[in-house]
Design an enzyme around this catalytic site. Structure first.
Site, mmCIF file in Angstrom:
data_model
loop_
_atom_site.group_PDB
_atom_site.id
_atom_site.type_symbol
_atom_site.label_atom_id
_atom_site.label_comp_id
_atom_site.label_asym_id
_atom_site.label_seq_id
_atom_site.Cartn_x
_atom_site.Cartn_y
_atom_site.Cartn_z
ATOM 1 N N LEU A 1 0.724 -1.226 -0.024
ATOM 2 C CA LEU A 1 -0.042 -0.066 0.085
ATOM 3 C C LEU A 1 1.044 1.094 0.079
ATOM 4 O O LEU A 1 2.095 1.196 0.347
ATOM 5 C CB LEU A 1 -1.103 -0.086 1.152
ATOM 6 C CG LEU A 1 -1.633 -1.169 1.309
ATOM 7 C CD1 LEU A 1 -2.629 -1.097 2.798
ATOM 8 C CD2 LEU A 1 -2.739 -1.331 0.180
ATOM 9 N N THR B 1 6.423 0.610 2.355
ATOM 10 C CA THR B 1 7.353 1.553 3.154
ATOM 11 C C THR B 1 6.643 2.356 3.941
ATOM 12 O O THR B 1 6.126 3.260 3.435
ATOM 13 C CB THR B 1 8.401 2.305 2.031
ATOM 14 O OG1 THR B 1 8.845 1.524 1.135
ATOM 15 C CG2 THR B 1 9.245 3.021 2.852
ATOM 16 N N LYS C 1 15.275 0.513 5.438
ATOM 17 C CA LYS C 1 14.805 0.996 4.145
ATOM 18 C C LYS C 1 14.819 2.343 4.192
ATOM 19 O O LYS C 1 15.394 3.047 3.311
ATOM 20 C CB LYS C 1 13.288 0.282 3.992
ATOM 21 C CG LYS C 1 12.753 1.288 2.867
ATOM 22 C CD LYS C 1 12.974 0.669 1.583
ATOM 23 C CE LYS C 1 12.200 1.633 0.401
ATOM 24 N NZ LYS C 1 12.826 1.205 -1.032
HETATM 25 P P1 NAD Z 1 0.702 2.942 -5.722
HETATM 26 O O1 NAD Z 1 0.138 4.257 -5.213
HETATM 27 O O2 NAD Z 1 1.238 2.814 -7.225
HETATM 28 O O3 NAD Z 1 -0.186 1.541 -5.415
HETATM 29 C C1 NAD Z 1 -0.888 1.347 -4.115
HETATM 30 C C2 NAD Z 1 -2.013 0.642 -4.419
HETATM 31 O O4 NAD Z 1 -2.716 0.457 -3.299
HETATM 32 C C3 NAD Z 1 -2.978 1.318 -5.220
HETATM 33 O O5 NAD Z 1 -3.525 0.528 -6.355
HETATM 34 C C4 NAD Z 1 -4.320 1.921 -4.143
HETATM 35 O O6 NAD Z 1 -5.761 1.563 -5.039
HETATM 36 C C5 NAD Z 1 -4.116 0.497 -3.154
HETATM 37 N N1 NAD Z 1 -4.838 0.740 -1.869
HETATM 38 C C6 NAD Z 1 -4.751 1.782 -1.111
HETATM 39 N N2 NAD Z 1 -5.212 1.639 0.114
HETATM 40 C C7 NAD Z 1 -5.746 0.397 -0.197
HETATM 41 C C8 NAD Z 1 -6.793 -0.451 0.772
HETATM 42 N N3 NAD Z 1 -7.141 0.019 1.898
HETATM 43 N N4 NAD Z 1 -7.145 -1.724 0.157
HETATM 44 C C9 NAD Z 1 -6.740 -2.052 -0.638
HETATM 45 N N5 NAD Z 1 -5.987 -1.434 -1.986
HETATM 46 C C10 NAD Z 1 -5.617 -0.191 -1.245
HETATM 47 O O7 NAD Z 1 1.936 2.655 -5.103
HETATM 48 P P2 NAD Z 1 3.261 1.900 -5.583
HETATM 49 O O8 NAD Z 1 4.287 2.448 -6.215
HETATM 50 O O9 NAD Z 1 3.039 0.440 -6.003
HETATM 51 O O10 NAD Z 1 4.029 1.672 -3.907
HETATM 52 C C11 NAD Z 1 3.590 0.889 -2.841
HETATM 53 C C12 NAD Z 1 4.508 0.909 -1.714
HETATM 54 O O11 NAD Z 1 6.020 0.381 -2.250
HETATM 55 C C13 NAD Z 1 4.923 2.354 -1.384
HETATM 56 O O12 NAD Z 1 4.881 2.198 0.302
HETATM 57 C C14 NAD Z 1 6.190 2.829 -1.989
HETATM 58 O O13 NAD Z 1 6.694 3.589 -1.030
HETATM 59 C C15 NAD Z 1 6.940 1.540 -1.999
HETATM 60 N N6 NAD Z 1 8.076 1.470 -3.183
HETATM 61 C C16 NAD Z 1 7.769 1.765 -4.306
HETATM 62 C C17 NAD Z 1 8.480 1.836 -5.099
HETATM 63 C C18 NAD Z 1 8.315 2.519 -6.410
HETATM 64 O O14 NAD Z 1 9.146 2.704 -7.423
HETATM 65 N N7 NAD Z 1 7.255 2.832 -6.963
HETATM 66 C C19 NAD Z 1 9.885 1.013 -4.796
HETATM 67 C C20 NAD Z 1 10.263 0.721 -3.611
HETATM 68 C C21 NAD Z 1 9.151 0.950 -2.634
#
Ligand code: NAD
Length: 300
Positions: free
Chosen positions: A65, A96, A171
């Site tokens: 999330l 994260t 992290k």
């Molecule tokens: P994102 O916003 O693309 O995806 C999050 C998803 O969670 C969305 O599809 C949203 O609809 C869903 N969501 C939110 N609340 C919800 C709930 N209560 N129930 C069900 N679904 C729910 O984010 P992301 O880029 O996939 O990143 C996710 C995590 O990974 C973050 O914490 C981010 O910091 C970490 N991260 C991201 C990257 C990157 O390059 N994008 C790299 C390393 C770590």
């Protein structure tokens, strides 16, 4: 392996879930966005109408999330998902988030006889798609050994940082350092170009000199110096400024909580806050190069 539930199918969660499906693991999925669920169903996942439904009979629950409030809200908030997950199940929380929220979810899971790991990832969307993520794990050793076969379907490196919350601490320390050396790299490149150097020539010199670092070598922020990095595609894709700002906020919270001095982390957070206030929040974090831009210079 039966009954794995995956909640949160965004930029990272969708390709991670796809790799579990590729490995023929049966997957139930839920996301607040119906289109994200449908995309996973096309790959063989089973749709569920809400998170509570999704965890009925779950043996493993994986969540990915955006931030702390989403994780706390999901597991401990109104729906209290933690109460619906069967005792004996394994929770892999990969977002994260703050170490404190991670520890709260750990404690609630433990009280229900549920095993949990905080398992944030490094490697970005490309690593998620390729199944080469690095998992940075906090929790018990025995829980990690139980989780390992599943984590290995989504990642290449698995580090055990310590007990509950330790994965998040490692992290956010890493991402604070990443922000600092990205800003330092942008500043040094700008200085060189402003004084007449070619950014590629300067990069080649610094890469093999004492200024060498990951941002310079693998993720050069100056447009056109490297192919296949966000700087060379108008800073599209990659790791967003807003996500970096969130992680720097987590680092500042952790510093405050322990009265730790993080002067460069604090400046980095402020520079990213300034950058996002100028409408750059959705660009890749290497676009911080634009803060140093002068009218006659290259970074668009
Ligand atoms: P994102 O916003 O693309 O995806 C999050 C998803 O969670 C969305 O599809 C949203 O609809 C869903 N969501 C939110 N609340 C919800 C709930 N209560 N129930 C069900 N679904 C729910 O984010 P992301 O880029 O996939 O990143 C996710 C995590 O990974 C973050 O914490 C981010 O910091 C970490 N991260 C991201 C990257 C990157 O390059 N994008 C790299 C390393 C770590």
């Amino acid at each position: 392996m039966s009954d794995i539930t995956f909640i949160g199918l965004g930029h990272m969660g969708a390709p991670m879930a796809a790799n579990l499906l590729k490995a023929n693991l049966p997957l139930k999925v839920f996301d607040l966005t119906p289109a994200a669920i449908q995309a996973a169903v096309q790959l063989g996942a089973k749709a569920t109408p809400n998170a509570l439904h999704a965890v009925v009979n779950a043996e493993v629950v994986i969540s990915m999330l955006p931030a702390s409030q989403h994780v706390e809200g999901l597991y401990l908030g109104e729906g209290r998902l933690i109460q619906a997950i069967p005792p004996g199940a394994l929770v892999l929380e990969c977002s994260t988030i703050s170490p404190e929220v991670a520890r709260k979810v750990h404690a609630a899971a433990k009280a229900r006889g549920i095993q949990m790991l905080d398992a944030p990832v490094s490697g970005g969307t490309a690593g998620a798609a390729a199944g080469t993520l690095t998992f940075i794990v906090g929790g018990e050793n025995t829980t990690l050994e139980r989780a390992r076969p599943i984590l290995e379907k989504m990642g290449k490196n698995i580090f055990h940082a310590g007990g509950p919350g330790a994965g998040q601490v490692a992290k956010i320390a890493n991402n604070m350092l990443l922000a600092i050396h990205m800003i330092g790299t942008a500043e040094a490149l700008n200085l060189g170009v402003a004084n007449g150097l070619d950014p590629k020539v300067l990069s080649d010199i610094m890469k093999v000199s004492s200024g060498g670092n990951w941002s310079l070598e693998k993720y050069n922020p100056w447009p056109g110096v490297m192919d296949d990095v966000p700087a060379s595609r108008d800073y599209q894709g990659g790791f967003g400024v807003d996500l970096m700002l969130k992680d720097l906020g987590l680092a500042m919270e952790a510093a405050l909580a322990t009265r730790t001095s993080t002067p460069l982390g604090s400046i980095a957070r402020n520079l990213y806050a300034l950058h996002t206030s100028q409408g750059k929040g959705t660009l890749d974090f290497s676009s911080i190069q634009q803060l140093f831009k002068r009218p006659s210079q290259n970074p668009a």
